[in-house]
Design a protein around this motif. Structure first.
Motif, PDB file in Angstrom:
ATOM      1  N   VAL A 358       1.586  67.540 -15.853  1.00 45.29           N
ATOM      2  CA  VAL A 358       1.973  68.597 -15.132  1.00 45.29           C
ATOM      3  C   VAL A 358       0.672  68.493 -13.153  1.00 45.29           C
ATOM      4  N   ALA A 359      -0.267  67.932 -13.434  1.00 44.96           N
ATOM      5  CA  ALA A 359      -1.121  68.184 -12.884  1.00 44.96           C
ATOM      6  C   ALA A 359      -1.135  67.547 -11.972  1.00 44.96           C
ATOM      7  N   THR A 361       2.380  65.584 -10.765  1.00 40.90           N
ATOM      8  CA  THR A 361       3.124  66.167 -11.056  1.00 40.90           C
ATOM      9  C   THR A 361       3.068  67.079  -9.021  1.00 40.90           C
ATOM     10  N   TRP A 362       1.507  68.161  -9.497  1.00 42.96           N
ATOM     11  CA  TRP A 362       1.877  69.243  -8.930  1.00 42.96           C
ATOM     12  C   TRP A 362       0.702  68.239  -7.476  1.00 42.96           C
ATOM     13  N   THR A 365       2.866  66.163  -4.938  1.00 38.52           N
ATOM     14  CA  THR A 365       4.297  67.868  -4.093  1.00 38.52           C
ATOM     15  C   THR A 365       3.798  68.118  -3.108  1.00 38.52           C
ATOM     16  N   ARG A 366       1.666  68.120  -3.439  1.00 42.90           N
ATOM     17  CA  ARG A 366       1.025  68.235  -2.295  1.00 42.90           C
ATOM     18  C   ARG A 366       1.572  68.318  -0.566  1.00 42.90           C
ATOM     19  N   ARG A 373       9.374  66.592  -2.822  1.00 47.52           N
ATOM     20  CA  ARG A 373       9.542  68.100  -3.746  1.00 47.52           C
ATOM     21  C   ARG A 373       9.853  67.488  -4.945  1.00 47.52           C
ATOM     22  N   ARG A 374       9.746  67.990  -6.052  1.00 45.95           N
ATOM     23  CA  ARG A 374       9.828  67.383  -7.487  1.00 45.95           C
ATOM     24  C   ARG A 374      11.382  67.915  -8.364  1.00 45.95           C
ATOM     25  N   TRP A 378       9.636  73.205 -12.784  1.00 48.08           N
ATOM     26  CA  TRP A 378       8.272  73.582 -13.448  1.00 48.08           C
ATOM     27  C   TRP A 378       8.472  73.930 -14.994  1.00 48.08           C
ATOM     28  N   SER A 381       9.776  70.603 -16.622  1.00 43.97           N
ATOM     29  CA  SER A 381       8.583  69.844 -16.488  1.00 43.97           C
ATOM     30  C   SER A 381       7.687  69.411 -17.276  1.00 43.97           C
ATOM     31  N   GLN A 444      12.597  78.428  -9.990  1.00 38.47           N
ATOM     32  CA  GLN A 444      12.281  77.373  -9.730  1.00 38.47           C
ATOM     33  C   GLN A 444      13.021  75.942  -9.317  1.00 38.47           C
TER      34      GLN A 444
END
Length: 639
Positions: A358-359, A361-362, A365-366, A373-374, A378, A381, A444
């Motif tokens: 998750v971290a 992926t976040w 996507t920055r 974009r994911r 979330w 995910s 989401q």
């Protein structure tokens, strides 16, 4: 646009021919892995039961039996456990490599910039568990076994996802992409970190054999498969002799085999070869027809079709049977509770995997990293990341290399407990997700990336033949052939869908006459266009699909008369081939969309893979409708 006609004469209870509905490779891969998870679980349970039976010594006695293969003075000797782990598992990693290459050539990664997201997610999902493991073991005797804490079990995890998140195909496809990267990195770690000595001469031989394998793509089809098999065995032996884990041979070969959709010209050539054999059934023509059929399908898909069932239902379960058996007693449990190896593996998977995935992926996507974009929301995910904490096959493989004795037993116990805990936590997370308010889920979904579209030409209401309102949330496009019996059967399904979904479904017909097998299909397609010039496309369309054995010129003239058309105008246009260009445009759009057979369906621009019976297509339409509604709910109202 004509109104919808009445019911066909054939009953709606008919179903399409399942033989025509072979699943696409990725969907077939997912379903096989999910079913294989049951076999894997049964094998792991059997191994534990055997190792804890009244005859526990028989377990180790069998798997430590030595098997030697000798050719002259040269030989390879390993125990049965290593023959399974280093020999048969090569085919498992061959399938992993094939699927990774297929995703790169045809799947979600065919848009190259999208590769960054699963790569970064997989990297985070491996790095954080390893750091947690090293946090427990840094400076200790178990520190070198960090590789056992990094890799998700593909089959087991996909099987759990099928149970806790049924129908979440988008999640499972993304999940598959990540775990394939996971497996590739894990195998590279085995080949480098856990390789003690390298014999340079044997490694050079392996490199040369791999180069010859790559060159086989230009070799004659007749002996390409036999040569590839021989070179593959040689590559495995050379890597084994070099000191590098020979599993790398399977991965390397899989990644080298390209995937491509069957081309319509190739399929037409197959028809010609089969027709020649029918006219002159000689051994030479039989061989030519066989080779033609084989070459029309990519080697990647042929190998997956042949091997995937064996790896999922035989090889991987056999590996679990050989490696998951540990004798569990009070002293082992007492040691495991305090063992940094057991705790490092357990918390690395149960905590580190979801946090890392998750971290990462976040972070990926920055806007200042990739700006991508994911592909999934979330909450979903997070659920997938928790399930990704299920280890087994590769973890046991690395543990068997890194540890021995009591340490190996503690590592295996950590792997088995982590698999159970991660599966249970995944079930809990997805139950919570199912209870989220609709507006939360809609917001989401709105933040996710659009799927890559497979349909090359968008629907044009001014040009295409459309049934249903333009505002419908779901558009179903069919490429069809009026002489194709499966299109006739599919028409019954389409009629049921139009009745079921009403104004929420828009249906589009596009021509794809298969002239090499259906001699009247081209003229029938042009006949519907000639009828359309008089405002009667859909009545003619329905009549031809209901009378597929009546498509000669005389039949078409009679159909036009039955519909009350201007017969002279209809026949002049048909005889003058005035609408051939319009049909050719549809055929061209089919070619650019990768369509080679009929019927082929696209739902909101995405290729529908698999069966086209009522239940399957209805489920696909409902899924597309739900996604559209969620996005519409989350979008702000127009000013």
């Amino acid at each position: 646009m004509a109104s919808r006609p009445g019911a066909l004469t054939r009953p709606f209870s008919e179903r399409t021919a399942w033989a025509r509905n072979l699943a696409a490779p990725v969907r077939d891969f997912l379903s096989t892995e999910s079913a294989g998870a049951v076999a894997l679980l049964c094998a792991a349970v059997a191994a534990l039961a055997w190792a804890n039976s009244p005859w526990p010594d028989s377990y180790e006695s069998l798997w430590t039996t030595t098997l030697s293969i000798r050719v002259g003075s040269e030989h390879i000797s390993m125990d049965l456990r290593h023959w399974v782990s280093e020999g048969l598992m090569t085919f498992f990693f061959l399938v992993v490599g094939l699927e990774a290459r297929r995703e790169f050539d045809l799947g979600a990664l065919r848009e190259r910039r999208r590769i960054a997201l699963p790569l970064m997610a997989a990297a985070g999902g491996m790095a954080v568990p390893v750091l947690i493991y090293l946090g427990f073991n840094a400076g200790g005797p178990g520190a070198h076994g960090w590789g056992a804490a990094m890799s998700t079990d593909t089959a087991f995890a996909l099987g759990v996802l099928a149970l806790v998140a049924p129908g979440a195909t988008r999640l499972r496809v993304r999940f598959l992409t990540i775990v394939v990267v996971d497996d590739i990195v894990a195998l590279l770690v085995i080949a480098t970190v856990y390789t003690k000595e390298v014999e340079v001469a044997a490694l050079a031989v392996a490199a040369g054999l791999f180069g010859l394998l790559l060159a086989l793509r230009w070799a004659p089809v007749a002996w390409r498969a036999a040569a590839a098999a021989l070179l593959g065995v040689g590559l495995w032996v050379a890597l084994h002799e070099s000191g590098i884990d020979p599993l790398l041979a399977g991965l390397a070969v899989g990644l080298a085999v390209s995937a491509y959709p069957p081309a319509r010209p190739e399929l037409e050539r197959v028809t010609e070869l089969v027709r020649s054999f029918r006219e002159q059934p000689t051994p030479e023509l039989a061989r030519s027809a066989q080779l033609g059929v084989t070459s029309a399908i990519s080697a990647n898909e042929r190998l997956q079709y042949r091997l995937h069932g064996w790896t999922s239902f035989v090889i991987v379960p056999l590996f679990a049977l050989a490696n998951a058996g540990i004798h569990v007693d009070g002293p082992l449990l007492g040691d495991a509770v305090r063992s940094p190896i057991t705790l490092g593996i357990l918390f690395g998977y149960v905590l580190g995997k979801p946090v890392g995935l998750v971290a990462a992926t976040w972070l990926a996507t920055r806007p200042w990293i990739t700006g991508l974009r994911r592909s999934i929301s979330w909450p979903v995910s997070l659920g997938g990341a928790v399930v990704a904490g299920i280890p087994l096959t590769v973890s046991l493989l690395i543990a068997g290399i890194a540890f021995e004795g009591r340490q190996l037993e503690e590592a295996k116990l950590g792997v088995l407990v982590a698999a159970i805990v991660a599966a249970l936590l995944g079930w809990v997370v997805f139950r919570v997700i199912a209870r989220l308010p609709g507006e939360v889920r809609a917001r989401q979904v709105l933040g996710t990336a659009e799927d890559l579209l497979d349909l090359s030409d968008d629907v044009d209401s001014e040009r295409d033949h459309v049934r249903g309102p333009g505002s419908a949330p779901v558009t179903l496009v069919e490429y069809g052939d009026y002489e194709c019996p499966y299109c006739g059967q599919a028409e019954i399904v389409i009629r049921e869908l139009l009745d079921e979904f009403g104004d929420e479904l828009r249906y589009v017909w596009r021509h794809l006459p298969l002239n090499d097998v259906h001699p009247n299909a081209q003229m029938a397609a042009e006949a519907t266009e000639a009828a359309g010039a008089q405002g009667a496309f859909w009545p003619m369309h329905d009549k031809l699909l209901a009378s597929q054995d009546e498509l000669t010129a005389r039949d078409l003239k009679r159909h036009a008369a039955d519909l009350g058309l201007d017969g002279e105008r209809f026949w002049d246009e048909l005889r003058g081939r005035e609408h051939s260009e319009r049909v050719a445009d549809d055929v061209a759009s089919a070619d650019t969309s990768g369509v080679a057979g009929t019927p082929s369906f696209f739902i909101n621009g995405r290729r529908h893979q698999g069966a086209y019976d009522v239940d399957t297509l209805s489920a696909a339409v409902r899924g597309a409708r739900a996604r559209t509604r969620l996005k519409q709910t989350a979008e702000p109202p127009a000013p």
